[in-house]
Design a protein around this motif. Structure first.
Motif, PDB file in Angstrom:
ATOM      1  N   UNK A 100       0.863  -1.186   0.000  1.00  0.00           N
ATOM      2  CA  UNK A 100       0.000   0.000   0.000  1.00  0.00           C
ATOM      3  C   UNK A 100       0.898   1.234   0.000  1.00  0.00           C
ATOM      4  N   UNK A 101       0.637   2.130  -0.946  1.00  0.00           N
ATOM      5  CA  UNK A 101       1.358   3.405  -0.993  1.00  0.00           C
ATOM      6  C   UNK A 101       0.342   4.541  -1.062  1.00  0.00           C
ATOM      7  N   UNK A 102       0.770   5.707  -0.630  1.00  0.00           N
ATOM      8  CA  UNK A 102      -0.039   6.921  -0.754  1.00  0.00           C
ATOM      9  C   UNK A 102       0.817   7.932  -1.503  1.00  0.00           C
ATOM     10  N   UNK A 103       0.372   8.303  -2.688  1.00  0.00           N
ATOM     11  CA  UNK A 103       1.117   9.208  -3.569  1.00  0.00           C
ATOM     12  C   UNK A 103       2.532   8.693  -3.810  1.00  0.00           C
ATOM     13  N   UNK A 104       2.664   7.382  -3.947  1.00  0.00           N
ATOM     14  CA  UNK A 104       3.938   6.758  -4.276  1.00  0.00           C
ATOM     15  C   UNK A 104       4.812   6.398  -3.092  1.00  0.00           C
ATOM     16  N   UNK A 188      -2.093   1.824  -4.841  1.00  0.00           N
ATOM     17  CA  UNK A 188      -1.438   3.127  -4.843  1.00  0.00           C
ATOM     18  C   UNK A 188      -2.536   4.170  -4.635  1.00  0.00           C
ATOM     19  N   UNK A 189      -2.733   4.536  -3.378  1.00  0.00           N
ATOM     20  CA  UNK A 189      -3.765   5.512  -3.045  1.00  0.00           C
ATOM     21  C   UNK A 189      -3.292   6.901  -3.486  1.00  0.00           C
ATOM     22  N   UNK A 190      -4.237   7.718  -3.950  1.00  0.00           N
ATOM     23  CA  UNK A 190      -3.905   9.066  -4.417  1.00  0.00           C
ATOM     24  C   UNK A 190      -4.701  10.063  -3.592  1.00  0.00           C
ATOM     25  N   UNK A 191      -3.965  10.973  -2.919  1.00  0.00           N
ATOM     26  CA  UNK A 191      -4.664  12.029  -2.158  1.00  0.00           C
ATOM     27  C   UNK A 191      -5.129  13.085  -3.156  1.00  0.00           C
TER      28      UNK A 191
END
Length: 192
Positions: A100-104, A188-191
Motif C-alpha cells: 500500500x502506498x499513498x502518492x507513491x 497506490x492511493x492518491x490524495x
C-alpha cells in the motif's frame, strides 16, 4: 443419647447400637462397609436425628450430583471441541498480500480490510515498506474467496497522512475479486 462414631473399624457398630438401640442394623452396616471401601469419610457425630441410612442417602445424592455435573462438563467440552476448532467451518480462503502506498510513498501502520459481500472481513496492518499479508482469523491467513470491498483506516489512537474518503469504510471505491490460491493486490492511493 448421643455418641460419636467414626466410619472406620469395629467401634462403629457398638457406638451406633448404643445411639439407636439394638434394632436390626445389619443391612445398614453392610451398605456402610461397601461404601467405606469406596470412599474415605471424615469423623462425624451421630445425634438422635441422623442415622446411617440418611447419611448414606445424602452421600449418594452428593455423588450423583457430582457425576451429573461432570457429565455436563464433558458434554459441553465435547460440543466445543467438535464444533469448529479446526478449519472445517471456514469458507474457502485465498492467500492475499501486497503493498500500500499513498502518492507513491509506502503507507506504514495503516489497517487494510477486505470485506466480502457476506461474511467476516480479513485484516492486516502494513509494515515499514507498506507491505501486508491478510489474516482471516487468528492463525488463518487469507481472505474469503469472491468479491470484496477494500478499505483503509488508522488504528485507534494513531494517525498518519489523511486517507481520502473514497478509500474509507464500506463505501470505498476499491473492489477486488479474491480467487482460490495466491493473490497479490498492490494499492497506490492518491490524495486529492
Amino acid at each position: 443419647m448421643q455418641s460419636q462414631a467414626y466410619l472406620h473399624g469395629d467401634g462403629f457398630e457398638t457406638a451406633l447400637a448404643e445411639s439407636i438401640g439394638t434394632a436390626d442394623i445389619s443391612g445398614e452396616l453392610r451398605i456402610r462397609r461397601d461404601w467405606e471401601r469406596r470412599l474415605s469419610f471424615p469423623p462425624i457425630k451421630f445425634g438422635d436425628s441422623l442415622n446411617l441410612s440418611s447419611f448414606i442417602n445424602l452421600a449418594i445424592e452428593i455423588l450423583m450430583s457430582l457425576v451429573r455435573s461432570l457429565s455436563l462438563v464433558l458434554a459441553v467440552f465435547g460440543v466445543v471441541v467438535g464444533s469448529g476448532c479446526g478449519r472445517g467451518d471456514l469458507p474457502p480462503l485465498g492467500a492475499v498480500n501486497g503493498t500500500v502506498t499513498l502518492d507513491g510513498a509506502p503507507l506504514k501502520g495503516v489497517i487494510i480490510n477486505f470485506k466480502p459481500d457476506v461474511g467476516r472481513m480479513a485484516t492486516a496492518v502494513t509494515d515499514e515498506q507498506g507491505k501486508y499479508v491478510l489474516e482471516y482469523t487468528f492463525g488463518n491467513s487469507g481472505s474469503k474467496v469472491g468479491p470484496s470491498t477494500v478499505m483503509f483506516e488508522w488504528p485507534l489512537g494513531e494517525s498518519g497522512p489523511a486517507i481520502p474518503k473514497k478509500y474509507v469504510g464500506l463505501e470505498s471505491a476499491l473492489k477486488v475479486d479474491v480467487t482460490d490460491g495466491s493473490n497479490s493486490f498492490d494499492f497506490d492511493l492518491v490524495s486529492q
